[in-house]
Design an enzyme around this catalytic site. Structure first.
Site, PDB file in Angstrom:
ATOM      1  N   ASN A 141       0.856  -1.177   0.000  1.00 53.69           N
ATOM      2  CA  ASN A 141       0.000   0.000   0.000  1.00 53.69           C
ATOM      3  C   ASN A 141       0.900   1.238   0.000  1.00 53.69           C
ATOM      4  O   ASN A 141       2.132   1.129   0.014  1.00 53.69           O
ATOM      5  CB  ASN A 141      -0.975  -0.006   1.181  1.00 53.69           C
ATOM      6  N   ARG A 142       0.303   2.401  -0.021  1.00 47.67           N
ATOM      7  CA  ARG A 142       1.090   3.616  -0.161  1.00 47.67           C
ATOM      8  C   ARG A 142       2.066   3.791   1.011  1.00 47.67           C
ATOM      9  O   ARG A 142       3.230   4.139   0.806  1.00 47.67           O
ATOM     10  CB  ARG A 142       0.137   4.818  -0.244  1.00 47.67           C
TER      11      ARG A 142
ATOM     12  N   GLU B 158       3.350   1.445   2.974  1.00 45.45           N
ATOM     13  CA  GLU B 158       4.410   0.435   2.893  1.00 45.45           C
ATOM     14  C   GLU B 158       5.429   0.780   1.814  1.00 45.45           C
ATOM     15  O   GLU B 158       6.632   0.540   1.991  1.00 45.45           O
ATOM     16  CB  GLU B 158       3.785  -0.935   2.618  1.00 45.45           C
TER      17      GLU B 158
ATOM     18  N   ASP C 246      -5.870  -8.437   0.851  1.00 47.30           N
ATOM     19  CA  ASP C 246      -5.916  -9.888   0.610  1.00 47.30           C
ATOM     20  C   ASP C 246      -6.764 -10.201  -0.619  1.00 47.30           C
ATOM     21  O   ASP C 246      -6.447 -11.104  -1.399  1.00 47.30           O
ATOM     22  CB  ASP C 246      -6.511 -10.613   1.823  1.00 47.30           C
TER      23      ASP C 246
END
Length: 491
Positions: free
Chosen positions: A206-207, A209, A278
């Site tokens: 995600n952004r 991470e 997920d």
């Protein structure tokens, strides 16, 4: 870029694959209740618990999403020796299409994430866990088990929640084992060192991470692209799919660094983002396993994420829901009437609660002609609400041959949905509508008078629960096949 109608057809291919999923499994608990007062003991809300639910979390939620799309799954994971582990095993045993190999470690409690929810909103999440790298002996057992199962899989998912199962050694061995057979490897990453994912087909940070992994800003489109490009160049990962919450997703491939793909968010309302990552991983993995190109796989995943964030809890996106999303995009006037079978059942329940009768008829409806209009009018005259089932494009090809249908199922549904006599349209992929009829249990089943009673599919089902079958009067001289023949021969 292929049209949405073709993406809807691709969804069916996800059911024909097998995916190997390796990673951190956990138990997701949801405690639902109502808040009506503040505690007299402290300034906190008092949750009056109404119900509780437990489901597979972590890599287990990837498995749930794969099964929602009808893919078969092999799961390799690690548990403690406790009640939560027994509960996870029970959930896995409930599905015969999940082959699970669960290793156990004495000093590791099974991770439990408990979410407290009131009024459709999370109030609190409580985690029970102990994250540490798996012991060397178990590390070898996990690698050996996963490598043994890899030969039967068309894709490999490494779901890294940082709990200690996916050590650097496990990750590198699994990627190395997959590459000779060109098995795509999809990684849900964790931590700052993405070098250990080198050689993976796709990682899905995600952004936040991505920022942590690169040290670069990710606020705008251009910044996300620059950070993803830096990650690819540093690690040797083939592609990066950045999930960006309300801003959708961005795909960047090593062979096309100058051509990023930005996918806008599709959710109309966001209720809960739990587990949406997920869903993305599972959908991309199933699509790549089916031989679908990466861009189309990401478009499928983006739509699936849009479905699950509109639900409460770590939800899944079914194949029917996913196909319906793409079909709906091609529909305008009739789009509100084109629904999944599940949604049709909800409508039918509401109608029957009001004492309304439900009729059903079906066909290919390839080129709508006066004979069709007459059939639909006669059908609606005998019931309060009329549902029309239409064969999917693939089903029409099987029944009518190559070159048919003339119009795709989204277009056919659009035309039918624009008619006042039609209340709902359901697209089915089988050759006959028997499954739809058995689910809907209509009060009236209508076919043309050229069908003898014994030939009407579902007639026995309808009569068995007190319904009736009607053979509608046919308009002479009208037939789709004859119309096409005239158009092609000029006669």
């Amino acid at each position: 870029m292929i049209p949405d109608s073709q993406l809807a057809e691709l969804v069916g291919r996800l059911a024909d694959v097998r995916v190997l999923a390796v990673g951190d499994v956990m138990l997701d608990r949801f405690v639902y209740g109502a808040v009506e007062r503040i505690s007299p003991e402290a300034p906190v809300p008092v949750l009056r618990i109404e119900r509780e639910q437990a489901m597979l979390g972590g890599v287990g939620n990837v498995v749930r999403n794969l099964r929602a799309q009808a893919a078969s799954v092999c799961l390799v994971a690690l548990l403690g020796r406790d009640e939560a582990a027994r509960e996870i095993k029970g959930l896995l045993r409930a599905d015969d299409d999940i082959e699970s190999h669960l290793h156990e470690e004495d000093d590791r409690p099974t991770t439990i994430k408990t979410r407290y929810i009131a009024g459709g909103q999370q109030m609190l999440r409580a985690d029970r866990e102990r994250a540490h790298a798996v012991a060397t002996v178990l590390e070898e057992e996990i690698i050996a088990r996963a490598e043994a199962d890899l030969g039967q899989a068309q894709a490999l998912v490494l779901s890294d929640y940082g709990k200690g199962v996916l050590t650097e050694r496990v990750v590198r061995r699994m990627i190395a084992a997959a590459r000779p057979s060109a098995i795509p490897v999809i990684v849900d990453p964790k931590g700052n060192d993405y070098g250990r994912y080198g050689g993976a087909t796709l990682v899905t940070p995600n952004r936040r991470e991505l920022t942590e992994a690169t040290g670069l800003p990710t606020g705008s489109d251009s910044e996300v692209v620059a950070a993803a490009a830096a990650l690819i160049e540093r690690t040797g990962i083939e592609a990066v799919l950045v999930t960006r919450s309300q801003d959708g997703m961005t795909l960047l491939r090593s062979e096309a660094l100058a051509s990023p793909l930005h996918l806008p968010a599709t959710a109309r309302e966001v209720y809960d983002v739990s587990g949406a990552g997920d869903t993305v991983v599972a959908t991309v993995a199933a699509a790549l396993a089916a031989g679908i190109d990466l861009e189309s796989a990401c478009r499928l995943a983006n739509a699936a994420a849009g479905i699950v964030v509109g639900k409460i809890g770590t939800a899944t996106a079914s194949s029917a829901e996913l196909a319906a999303v793409f079909r709906a995009r091609e529909l305008e006037t009739g789009e509100a009437k084109t629904v999944t079978l599940e949604d049709a059942l909800t409508h039918v329940s509401a109608w029957r609660g009001k004492g309304l009768t439900v009729g059903f008829t079906n066909g290919c409806f390839d080129l709508l002609h006066p004979g069709h209009i007459s059939l639909l009018r006669q059908s609606k005259a005998q019931c309060d609400r009329l549902i029309v089932g239409i064969n999917s494009d693939a089903s029409v090809r099987r029944l009518k041959g190559e070159g048919r249908p003339i119009q795709n199922d989204a277009s056919r549904a659009l035309v039918l949905g624009s008619l006042a006599s039609v209340d709902l349209v359901v697209i089915f992929g089988e050759d006959t509508p028997i499954d739809v009829i058995e689910a809907l249990r209509p009060d009236l089943l209508v076919k043309g008078a050229d069908y003898a009673n014994k030939e009407v599919v579902g007639a026995d089902v309808v009569r068995a629960h007190g319904g009736r079958v009607m053979l509608a009067v046919l308009e002479d001289g009208h037939s789709t096949t004859a119309t096409i023949a005239r158009a092609t021969t000029g006669r």
